[in-house]
Design a protein around this motif. Structure first.
Motif, PDB file in Angstrom:
ATOM      1  N   LYS A   1       7.071 -11.709  -6.271  1.00  0.00           N
ATOM      2  CA  LYS A   1       7.868 -12.116  -5.114  1.00  0.00           C
ATOM      3  C   LYS A   1       9.082 -11.219  -4.906  1.00  0.00           C
ATOM      4  N   TYR A   2       9.404 -10.410  -5.908  1.00  0.00           N
ATOM      5  CA  TYR A   2      10.558  -9.515  -5.791  1.00  0.00           C
ATOM      6  C   TYR A   2      10.159  -8.108  -5.356  1.00  0.00           C
ATOM      7  N   LEU A   3       8.893  -7.905  -5.050  1.00  0.00           N
ATOM      8  CA  LEU A   3       8.456  -6.565  -4.648  1.00  0.00           C
ATOM      9  C   LEU A   3       9.249  -6.083  -3.435  1.00  0.00           C
ATOM     10  N   PRO A   4       9.568  -4.787  -3.407  1.00  0.00           N
ATOM     11  CA  PRO A   4      10.192  -4.210  -2.216  1.00  0.00           C
ATOM     12  C   PRO A   4       9.134  -4.049  -1.121  1.00  0.00           C
ATOM     13  N   PRO A   5       9.493  -3.537   0.045  1.00  0.00           N
ATOM     14  CA  PRO A   5       8.474  -3.298   1.074  1.00  0.00           C
ATOM     15  C   PRO A   5       7.331  -2.440   0.534  1.00  0.00           C
ATOM     16  N   VAL A   6       6.096  -2.837   0.865  1.00  0.00           N
ATOM     17  CA  VAL A   6       4.901  -2.160   0.360  1.00  0.00           C
ATOM     18  C   VAL A   6       4.051  -1.683   1.532  1.00  0.00           C
ATOM     19  N   TYR A   7       3.640  -0.418   1.476  1.00  0.00           N
ATOM     20  CA  TYR A   7       2.660   0.119   2.417  1.00  0.00           C
ATOM     21  C   TYR A   7       1.336   0.246   1.673  1.00  0.00           C
ATOM     22  N   GLN A   8       0.276  -0.298   2.251  1.00  0.00           N
ATOM     23  CA  GLN A   8      -1.042  -0.198   1.644  1.00  0.00           C
ATOM     24  C   GLN A   8      -2.020   0.522   2.569  1.00  0.00           C
ATOM     25  N   ALA A   9      -2.935   1.255   1.973  1.00  0.00           N
ATOM     26  CA  ALA A   9      -4.111   1.760   2.671  1.00  0.00           C
ATOM     27  C   ALA A   9      -5.323   1.197   1.943  1.00  0.00           C
ATOM     28  N   VAL A  10      -6.259   0.632   2.690  1.00  0.00           N
ATOM     29  CA  VAL A  10      -7.394  -0.061   2.093  1.00  0.00           C
ATOM     30  C   VAL A  10      -8.694   0.594   2.564  1.00  0.00           C
ATOM     31  N   CYS A  11      -9.616   0.810   1.642  1.00  0.00           N
ATOM     32  CA  CYS A  11     -10.933   1.347   1.985  1.00  0.00           C
ATOM     33  C   CYS A  11     -11.943   0.203   1.987  1.00  0.00           C
ATOM     34  N   GLY A  12     -12.689   0.064   3.060  1.00  0.00           N
ATOM     35  CA  GLY A  12     -13.619  -1.055   3.179  1.00  0.00           C
ATOM     36  C   GLY A  12     -14.771  -0.990   2.203  1.00  0.00           C
ATOM     37  N   ALA A  13     -15.326   0.204   1.965  1.00  0.00           N
ATOM     38  CA  ALA A  13     -16.456   0.371   1.050  1.00  0.00           C
ATOM     39  C   ALA A  13     -15.948   0.817  -0.315  1.00  0.00           C
ATOM     40  N   ASP A  14     -15.110  -0.008  -0.920  1.00  0.00           N
ATOM     41  CA  ASP A  14     -14.421   0.326  -2.159  1.00  0.00           C
ATOM     42  C   ASP A  14     -14.406  -0.924  -3.033  1.00  0.00           C
ATOM     43  N   PRO A  15     -14.837  -0.826  -4.291  1.00  0.00           N
ATOM     44  CA  PRO A  15     -14.843  -2.017  -5.143  1.00  0.00           C
ATOM     45  C   PRO A  15     -13.463  -2.627  -5.367  1.00  0.00           C
ATOM     46  N   VAL A  16     -12.383  -1.844  -5.221  1.00  0.00           N
ATOM     47  CA  VAL A  16     -11.034  -2.411  -5.368  1.00  0.00           C
ATOM     48  C   VAL A  16     -10.446  -2.857  -4.027  1.00  0.00           C
ATOM     49  N   ARG A  17     -11.283  -2.958  -3.007  1.00  0.00           N
ATOM     50  CA  ARG A  17     -10.829  -3.401  -1.682  1.00  0.00           C
ATOM     51  C   ARG A  17     -10.056  -4.711  -1.752  1.00  0.00           C
ATOM     52  N   ASP A  18     -10.579  -5.678  -2.484  1.00  0.00           N
ATOM     53  CA  ASP A  18      -9.977  -6.999  -2.467  1.00  0.00           C
ATOM     54  C   ASP A  18      -8.743  -7.102  -3.353  1.00  0.00           C
ATOM     55  N   ASP A  19      -8.517  -6.102  -4.193  1.00  0.00           N
ATOM     56  CA  ASP A  19      -7.224  -6.027  -4.881  1.00  0.00           C
ATOM     57  C   ASP A  19      -6.113  -5.965  -3.838  1.00  0.00           C
ATOM     58  N   SER A  20      -6.338  -5.148  -2.802  1.00  0.00           N
ATOM     59  CA  SER A  20      -5.353  -5.025  -1.728  1.00  0.00           C
ATOM     60  C   SER A  20      -5.285  -6.296  -0.884  1.00  0.00           C
ATOM     61  N   MET A  21      -6.425  -6.961  -0.694  1.00  0.00           N
ATOM     62  CA  MET A  21      -6.423  -8.188   0.091  1.00  0.00           C
ATOM     63  C   MET A  21      -5.605  -9.283  -0.594  1.00  0.00           C
ATOM     64  N   VAL A  22      -5.717  -9.343  -1.931  1.00  0.00           N
ATOM     65  CA  VAL A  22      -4.926 -10.309  -2.685  1.00  0.00           C
ATOM     66  C   VAL A  22      -3.445  -9.946  -2.603  1.00  0.00           C
ATOM     67  N   LEU A  23      -3.129  -8.663  -2.749  1.00  0.00           N
ATOM     68  CA  LEU A  23      -1.730  -8.254  -2.653  1.00  0.00           C
ATOM     69  C   LEU A  23      -1.167  -8.590  -1.278  1.00  0.00           C
ATOM     70  N   GLU A  24      -1.979  -8.417  -0.238  1.00  0.00           N
ATOM     71  CA  GLU A  24      -1.520  -8.770   1.104  1.00  0.00           C
ATOM     72  C   GLU A  24      -1.157 -10.257   1.177  1.00  0.00           C
ATOM     73  N   GLN A  25      -1.968 -11.109   0.578  1.00  0.00           N
ATOM     74  CA  GLN A  25      -1.655 -12.535   0.557  1.00  0.00           C
ATOM     75  C   GLN A  25      -0.344 -12.798  -0.149  1.00  0.00           C
ATOM     76  N   VAL A  26      -0.141 -12.114  -1.274  1.00  0.00           N
ATOM     77  CA  VAL A  26       1.099 -12.284  -2.034  1.00  0.00           C
ATOM     78  C   VAL A  26       2.304 -11.859  -1.194  1.00  0.00           C
ATOM     79  N   LEU A  27       2.183 -10.707  -0.539  1.00  0.00           N
ATOM     80  CA  LEU A  27       3.292 -10.214   0.280  1.00  0.00           C
ATOM     81  C   LEU A  27       3.574 -11.158   1.454  1.00  0.00           C
ATOM     82  N   ASP A  28       2.513 -11.656   2.073  1.00  0.00           N
ATOM     83  CA  ASP A  28       2.707 -12.591   3.203  1.00  0.00           C
ATOM     84  C   ASP A  28       3.388 -13.868   2.739  1.00  0.00           C
TER      85      ASP A  28
END
Length: 236
Positions: free
Chosen positions: A206-233
């Protein structure tokens, strides 16, 4: 279902003549990485030394007018995880404490990385935050970051975390099976509960500073970014 951009499919068909996959033993992974880099190098207008990370860093530095310090961290499996995080943290601290030598502005320092390095970029902030130095990192750039091990996904995120199943085989460059194998090679499979190796386990997100993400759709770590997006939201 795996969706791949038409431009990439055309590149595979017309230029590469195949779908590259980086997988296998440590030696096979390194050979496949070199072969893929060579194929990409041949697309450049000049036959110069090509390193995908170096090119990315130079591109960002040039077009964003920032100073980028590229860390040549120790490689696994000779140096298992979390050696890479330790190396990058040491480098970040050096750059912060020697800002005048590299024309840096400590009021605008940020961490940046891709894939494993994307997770390291987040991990650097969390380590500094635990040392009461969170203000040393004003932002994070995480490009297709690896933030969770599929064997240790918190219950609240399991419904979202589907990429390893969706892309278990057949994805370009790295699929779910090859990513799990990669984690075994680099020692991360023995660190599945380490919140610096897999930052989405850390209680201070919850203390993360502003985060910019780039996500690849055909990537096994795709949902790592989706979870981080939920956390940031949730927190920002």
């Amino acid at each position: 279902m795996m969706e791949i951009a038409p431009e990439w499919l055309k590149f595979e068909r017309d230029v590469l003549g195949q779908r590259p996959l980086i997988s296998g033993s440590v030696e096979e992974v390194r050979a496949a990485y070199e072969a893929t880099s060579q194929m990409l190098k041949e697309q450049l207008p000049k036959a110069e030394e090509y390193n995908v990370v170096d090119c990315m860093c130079r591109y960002i530095a040039h077009y964003s007018n920032v100073v980028i310090a590229q860390v040549d961290f120790r490689l696994a499996p000779e140096h298992p995880v979390p050696a890479q995080i330790d190396d990058c943290l040491d480098a970040y601290k050096w750059c912060y404490n020697n800002s005048s030598k590299i024309f840096g502005d400590t009021t605008q320092y940020f961490s940046i990385g891709s894939s494993l390095g994307g997770g390291v970029a987040v991990g650097i902030f969390l380590k500094l935050a635990d040392e009461n130095k969170a203000h040393w990192v004003k932002g994070i750039v995480a490009l297709a970051p690896a933030l969770l091990h599929p064997d240790n996904v918190p219950e609240e995120y399991r419904g979202l975390y589907k990429a390893y199943d969706d892309l278990r085989t057949g994805a370009p460059l790295q699929d779910g099976e090859s990513m799990i194998l990669f984690y075994k090679h680099n020692g991360a499979s023995k660190q599945t509960a380490n919140p610096y190796v897999f930052p989405l386990l850390h209680p201070a997100l919850k203390y993360l500073p502003p985060v910019y993400q780039a996500v690849c759709g055909a990537d096994p770590v795709r949902d790592d970014s989706m979870v981080l997006e939920q956390v940031l939201d949730r927190y920002q």
